[in-house]
Design an enzyme around this catalytic site. Structure first.
Site, PDB file in Angstrom:
ATOM      1  N   ASN A 173       0.865  -1.172   0.000  1.00 50.03           N
ATOM      2  CA  ASN A 173       0.000   0.000   0.000  1.00 50.03           C
ATOM      3  C   ASN A 173       0.905   1.226   0.000  1.00 50.03           C
ATOM      4  OD1 ASN A 173      -1.780   2.060   0.465  1.00 50.03           O
ATOM      5  ND2 ASN A 173      -2.385   1.400   2.525  1.00 50.03           N
ATOM      6  N   TRP A 174       0.989   1.863  -1.140  1.00 48.79           N
ATOM      7  CA  TRP A 174       1.926   2.997  -1.271  1.00 48.79           C
ATOM      8  C   TRP A 174       1.382   4.258  -0.620  1.00 48.79           C
ATOM      9  CZ3 TRP A 174       3.846   2.887  -7.075  1.00 48.79           C
ATOM     10  CH2 TRP A 174       4.454   1.645  -7.320  1.00 48.79           C
ATOM     11  N   LYS A 175       0.100   4.254  -0.279  1.00 47.16           N
ATOM     12  CA  LYS A 175      -0.533   5.456   0.281  1.00 47.16           C
ATOM     13  C   LYS A 175      -0.277   6.646  -0.667  1.00 47.16           C
ATOM     14  CE  LYS A 175      -0.113   3.291   4.749  1.00 47.16           C
ATOM     15  NZ  LYS A 175       0.028   3.417   6.183  1.00 47.16           N
TER      16      LYS A 175
ATOM     17  N   HIS B 104      -9.444   1.172   4.930  1.00 47.26           N
ATOM     18  CA  HIS B 104      -8.167   1.395   5.619  1.00 47.26           C
ATOM     19  C   HIS B 104      -8.392   2.375   6.775  1.00 47.26           C
ATOM     20  CE1 HIS B 104      -4.067   2.598   6.468  1.00 47.26           C
ATOM     21  NE2 HIS B 104      -3.694   1.476   5.853  1.00 47.26           N
TER      22      HIS B 104
ATOM     23  N   GLU C  43      -6.747   4.803   7.791  1.00 47.89           N
ATOM     24  CA  GLU C  43      -6.515   6.219   7.460  1.00 47.89           C
ATOM     25  C   GLU C  43      -7.742   6.822   6.786  1.00 47.89           C
ATOM     26  OE1 GLU C  43      -2.827   5.621   5.385  1.00 47.89           O
ATOM     27  OE2 GLU C  43      -1.879   5.086   7.287  1.00 47.89           O
TER      28      GLU C  43
ATOM     29  N   GLU D 209      -5.019  -4.818  10.703  1.00 47.61           N
ATOM     30  CA  GLU D 209      -4.042  -3.739  10.886  1.00 47.61           C
ATOM     31  C   GLU D 209      -4.357  -2.976  12.170  1.00 47.61           C
ATOM     32  OE1 GLU D 209      -2.118  -2.562   6.852  1.00 47.61           O
ATOM     33  OE2 GLU D 209      -3.783  -1.222   7.263  1.00 47.61           O
TER      34      GLU D 209
ATOM     35  N   GLY E   8       2.754   2.601  10.777  1.00 46.57           N
ATOM     36  CA  GLY E   8       3.689   3.721  10.611  1.00 46.57           C
ATOM     37  C   GLY E   8       4.439   4.102  11.871  1.00 46.57           C
TER      38      GLY E   8
ATOM     39  N   SER F 186       3.725  -1.717  10.376  1.00 45.53           N
ATOM     40  CA  SER F 186       5.186  -1.739  10.585  1.00 45.53           C
ATOM     41  C   SER F 186       5.828  -3.070  10.185  1.00 45.53           C
ATOM     42  CB  SER F 186       5.525  -1.383  12.039  1.00 45.53           C
ATOM     43  OG  SER F 186       5.113  -0.061  12.326  1.00 45.53           O
TER      44      SER F 186
ATOM     45  N   GLY G  13       3.062  -1.051   4.260  1.00 43.15           N
ATOM     46  CA  GLY G  13       3.062   0.371   3.933  1.00 43.15           C
ATOM     47  C   GLY G  13       4.461   0.834   3.575  1.00 43.15           C
ATOM     48  N   GLY G  14       5.132   1.469   4.525  1.00 43.94           N
ATOM     49  CA  GLY G  14       6.442   2.094   4.290  1.00 43.94           C
ATOM     50  C   GLY G  14       7.443   1.193   3.581  1.00 43.94           C
TER      51      GLY G  14
HETATM   52  P1  13P Z   1       3.242   0.649   7.593  1.00 43.00           P
HETATM   53  O1  13P Z   1       3.741  -0.656   7.046  1.00 43.00           O
HETATM   54  O2  13P Z   1       3.958   1.840   7.068  1.00 43.00           O
HETATM   55  O3  13P Z   1       3.152   0.605   9.094  1.00 43.00           O
HETATM   56  O4  13P Z   1       1.729   0.813   7.077  1.00 43.00           O
HETATM   57  C1  13P Z   1       0.846  -0.242   7.211  1.00 43.00           C
HETATM   58  C2  13P Z   1      -0.379   0.038   6.459  1.00 43.00           C
HETATM   59  O5  13P Z   1      -1.164   0.898   6.814  1.00 43.00           O
HETATM   60  C3  13P Z   1      -0.620  -0.730   5.234  1.00 43.00           C
HETATM   61  O6  13P Z   1      -1.916  -0.547   4.766  1.00 43.00           O
END
Ligand code: 13P
Length: 258
Positions: free
Chosen positions: A9-11, A95, A97, A167, A173, A213, A234-235
């Site tokens: 997930n590149w956000k 998600h 967010e 999640e 994050g 994470s 994510g990251g």
């Molecule tokens: P991180 O891996 O950056 O913690 O993000 C997780 C996430 O929200 C994937 O959808």
């Protein structure tokens, strides 16, 4: 045997140019990968270019969100028809967010899940408790409510196609992931809950990812868990080295259990 699924997930990261360059390298880095479903979820503006690059490859394309209607007066929104048109096979829904910053409710997620399935997309439905909910001992109740409301009205055939991403919001994050053991416990709760509603056979088919994470250092701990079938990253999905290492860890799991 459930096929592991690793999704990035590149956000809100990478321009179209950066996305294309990254995916070109990823295709090379992962050309021999087998037994694992790999998905990248770029920002909406990059979906078409990335989709064109991924055509005919083993890497799937996913969107990070969508509206439930096919078209209409919904300024700023993107429809399932449009996602299918640019080559998406997956869509992340609910998600945290989106729930936190854009007021997305379980009821809205539910409409999106139905729409995604109608359009042949595989929904990756995110659930997870916030820190204060965990501290109040409400984790299990929160997860069950999110599942109940976002999956309402599905039949078991539809459910079998859904991917659930567990999640925990406090792990996203922060560099502070859940332990493998705790992520497995909650994933087990998710599977038992699905078994009650949709039958054991269906629950056994549903893939459950862990997200929050995830890194090359900790991925094996999650993949070693019985109830966890992959990760929503994510990251660490933004960098070639870290994302390929995570995918390769899942390949090892797939080949050791086949
Ligand atoms: P991180 O891996 O950056 O913690 O993000 C997780 C996430 O929200 C994937 O959808």
């Amino acid at each position: 045997m459930r096929r592991p699924i690793i999704a990035g997930n590149w956000k809100m990261h990478k321009t179209v140019g950066e996305a294309v360059e990254f995916v070109r390298s990823l295709l090379t880095a992962l050309r021999d990968v087998e037994g694992v479903e790999v998905v990248v979820c770029p920002p909406a503006v990059a979906l078409k270019s990335v989709g064109d690059l991924l055509k005919g490859s083993a890497i799937g394309l996913g969107a990070q969100n969508m509206h439930w209607e096919e078209q209409g007066p919904f300024t700023g929104e993107i429809s399932p028809k449009m996602l299918v048109d640019v080559g998406c096979r997956y869509v992340i829904l609910g998600h945290s967010e989106r729930r936190q910053h854009f007021g997305e409710s379980d009821a809205a997620v539910n409409k999106k899940v139905h729409a995604a399935l109608r359009w042949g997309l595989i929904p990756i439905v995110c659930v997870g408790e916030r820190l204060e909910e965990r501290q109040a001992g409400r984790t299990d109740a929160v997860i069950q409510t999110q599942l109940k409301e976002s999956l309402a009205g599905l039949d078991s055939q539809e459910m079998a196609r859904v991917v659930i991403a567990y999640e925990p919001v406090w792990a996203i994050g922060t560099g502070l992931p859940a332990t493998g053991e705790e992520a497995n416990r909650v994933s087990g709760l998710i599977r038992r809950t699905l078994a009650e509603w949709f039958g054991e056979g269906t629950a056994q088919q549903v893939r459950i990812q862990y997200g929050g994470s995830v890194s090359p250092q900790n991925i094996s701990e999650f993949l070693a868990q019985q109830e966890i079938d992959g990760a929503l990253v994510g990251g660490a999905s933004l960098h070639l080295e870290s994302f390929s290492t995570i995918v390769r860890a899942a390949c090892r799991k797939a080949s050791s259990s086949s």
